[in-house]
Design a protein around this motif. Structure first.
Motif, PDB file in Angstrom:
ATOM      1  N   THR A 193      33.886   8.446 -13.380  1.00  0.00           N
ATOM      2  CA  THR A 193      34.445   8.751 -14.699  1.00  0.00           C
ATOM      3  C   THR A 193      33.613   9.619 -15.719  1.00  0.00           C
ATOM      4  O   THR A 193      34.308  10.162 -16.502  1.00  0.00           O
ATOM      5  N   LYS A 208      31.856   8.342 -17.940  1.00  0.00           N
ATOM      6  CA  LYS A 208      31.872   7.324 -18.828  1.00  0.00           C
ATOM      7  C   LYS A 208      30.425   6.357 -18.796  1.00  0.00           C
ATOM      8  O   LYS A 208      30.390   6.017 -17.765  1.00  0.00           O
ATOM      9  N   VAL A 252      38.073   0.854 -18.259  1.00  0.00           N
ATOM     10  CA  VAL A 252      37.735   0.781 -16.687  1.00  0.00           C
ATOM     11  C   VAL A 252      37.383  -0.512 -16.069  1.00  0.00           C
ATOM     12  O   VAL A 252      36.930  -1.458 -16.789  1.00  0.00           O
ATOM     13  N   ILE A 261      41.974   2.754 -16.102  1.00  0.00           N
ATOM     14  CA  ILE A 261      41.564   3.350 -14.571  1.00  0.00           C
ATOM     15  C   ILE A 261      41.032   2.087 -13.929  1.00  0.00           C
ATOM     16  O   ILE A 261      40.330   1.162 -14.593  1.00  0.00           O
ATOM     17  N   HIS A 286      37.029   8.836  -4.466  1.00  0.00           N
ATOM     18  CA  HIS A 286      35.875   9.355  -5.072  1.00  0.00           C
ATOM     19  C   HIS A 286      34.688   9.326  -3.929  1.00  0.00           C
ATOM     20  O   HIS A 286      34.389   8.033  -3.642  1.00  0.00           O
TER      21      HIS A 286
END
Length: 445
Positions: free
Chosen positions: A128, A130, A143, A39, A109
């Motif tokens: 995310t 994460k 990422v 990502i 987002h």
């Protein structure tokens, strides 16, 4: 203009153009993009109060930013691109909504208006879910985070255009707050003059945002690739006095800590589950650093220097951030590396409840009167003289490839990366004659 380039060609274009992180750190982008990610997040949070660059850039340069993101995805192998921005940036959201339906691998987002929404690790978790390990970077969870200006410059690089302009907001005690592109190396005094001049005597300039920016009174300093704002304040302002505190005084006052733990409860790294507790380091300092364990002192490696503990949380105006910064400097000088590597981090359950509203932050920082529009100004600004530092990035200074007396053209390469080192290329931001080559290249029209 849309171009189709191979991974190698994109990296080469980024190197040749001298692209570095536009969010403030100045990490060479070609090094970051050598990693393989799942990502790419475009950081459009612009969480520092008073700055108006990214939010306007996203509405004005929408297609270029999307194309730059697609190039970043191509070179890193990412299958998903996410543009993270605050819900209050309505013009930018509207601009992206007109294009993103044609880009199935890219989405937005929408974030709340809190600080520090733009902190990389906070952003990764927000977008995310994460958590980046202690001492790690977003790539550890697949990422890569790039600033809005960075991906825009990636687009330009892939179209053969080097980084010679820096968009920044000029605000505070100036006649005409505005946001504009200035040639890299433009002197601060020339930028302020373009904004109508300074309204006060003995001004102090914050380079960057009020939370993490540095202060200067030297108007002959040049704008670099990493500058995002120039905020003019009176010398008596709270932020100026706070920045001017010396470490001896900061350490002495640390014994006044009430152990209320507000600094810890509002710390974004603590919220993510890191072993970072600013109120504890203040107690340790109060008892004397000679009694501190290395484990306690090494908490300094986890601090992101966002400034919430020093500028917002503390009811008695102590400076945990500066204490951590001083400790970190000493640890590095002694060759001590970060021992904190935990991966099993669990964010605190009250994390979202403890986020700091940007509106409240503006009030606490005593900058409400400067929280005004700084509209984009398209007028071309070309100074008569620029001072272009050969070190505007993380890594080694560039090696000059011009000499005094040379005539250069706008966009011409004037500094190259030392062989075998990390760095960034440097280019002439105006056409003219080289009048000095030292740690900077000085060009006059």
């Amino acid at each position: 203009m849309k171009v189709q380039l191979s991974r190698g060609d994109i990296l080469k274009s980024i190197i040749n153009a001298g692209v570095v992180g536009g969010g403030g750190a100045g990490f060479p982008t070609h090094i970051k993009y050598k990693g393989h990610a799942e990502i790419i997040i475009v950081n459009g949070a612009e969480c520092e109060p008073l700055l108006r660059v990214d939010q306007q850039f996203m509405s004005l340069k929408t297609e270029e930013i999307i194309e730059g993101l697609k190039m970043a995805m191509s070179v890193t192998g990412a299958t998903k691109g996410i543009i993270a921005l605050k819900g209050k940036y309505k013009d930018a959201i509207k601009a992206f909504e007109t294009i993103l339906p044609r880009e199935p691998s890219i989405s937005m987002h929408i974030m709340g208006n809190y600080y520090p929404a733009g902190d990389e690790q906070t952003l990764v978790y927000e977008v995310t879910g994460k958590v980046v390990p202690e001492g790690g970077i977003p790539l550890a969870v697949g990422v890569i985070v790039s600033n809005v200006v960075t991906v825009y410059n990636v687009f330009r690089a892939c179209n053969g255009k080097p980084v010679i302009l820096r968009p920044l907001t000029v605000t505070g005690e100036v006649e005409k707050p505005l946001t504009l592109n200035v040639p890299v190396g433009t002197l601060i005094k020339d930028v302020l003059a373009f904004a109508g001049g300074v309204k006060i005597e003995n001004p102090v300039i914050i380079r960057g945002g009020p939370m993490m920016g540095s202060i200067t009174t030297d108007m002959d300093q040049p704008v670099t690739k990493t500058d995002s704002g120039l905020i003019v304040l009176p010398s008596t302002h709270y932020l100026v006095k706070n920045r001017r505190l010396d470490m001896k005084r900061i350490l002495k006052h640390s014994m006044m800590c009430e152990q209320c733990s507000y600094c810890t409860m509002l710390c974004p790294r603590y919220m993510l589950g890191h072993n970072l507790q600013p109120h504890m380091i203040m107690r340790i300092v109060g008892y004397g650093l000679e009694n501190a364990s290395l484990e306690d002192l090494c908490q300094a490696f986890l601090c992101c220097q966002c400034g919430l503990c020093s500028l917002f949380s503390c009811p008695v105006d102590l400076q945990p951030r500066e204490v951590y910064g001083g400790i970190l400097k000493e640890l590095k000088e002694k060759g001590i590396s970060n021992p904190h590597k935990r991966k099993d981090l669990v964010p605190r359950p009250f994390m979202k409840l403890h986020r700091i509203s940007a509106y409240g932050l503006v009030t606490r920082l005593e900058v409400s009167e400067y929280d005004v529009k700084a509209p984009w100004n398209d007028m071309e600004f070309t100074p008569s003289r620029v001072v272009i530092p050969l070190l505007q990035h993380i890594g080694c200074p560039s090696i000059p490839v011009v000499k005094t007396g040379d005539t250069v053209k706008r966009g011409q390469l004037i500094g190259v990366i030392p062989e075998g080192s990390n760095g960034a290329s440097i280019h002439a931001s105006i056409s003219g004659r080289v009048v000095e080559v030292s740690s900077s290249v000085v060009i006059e029209r």
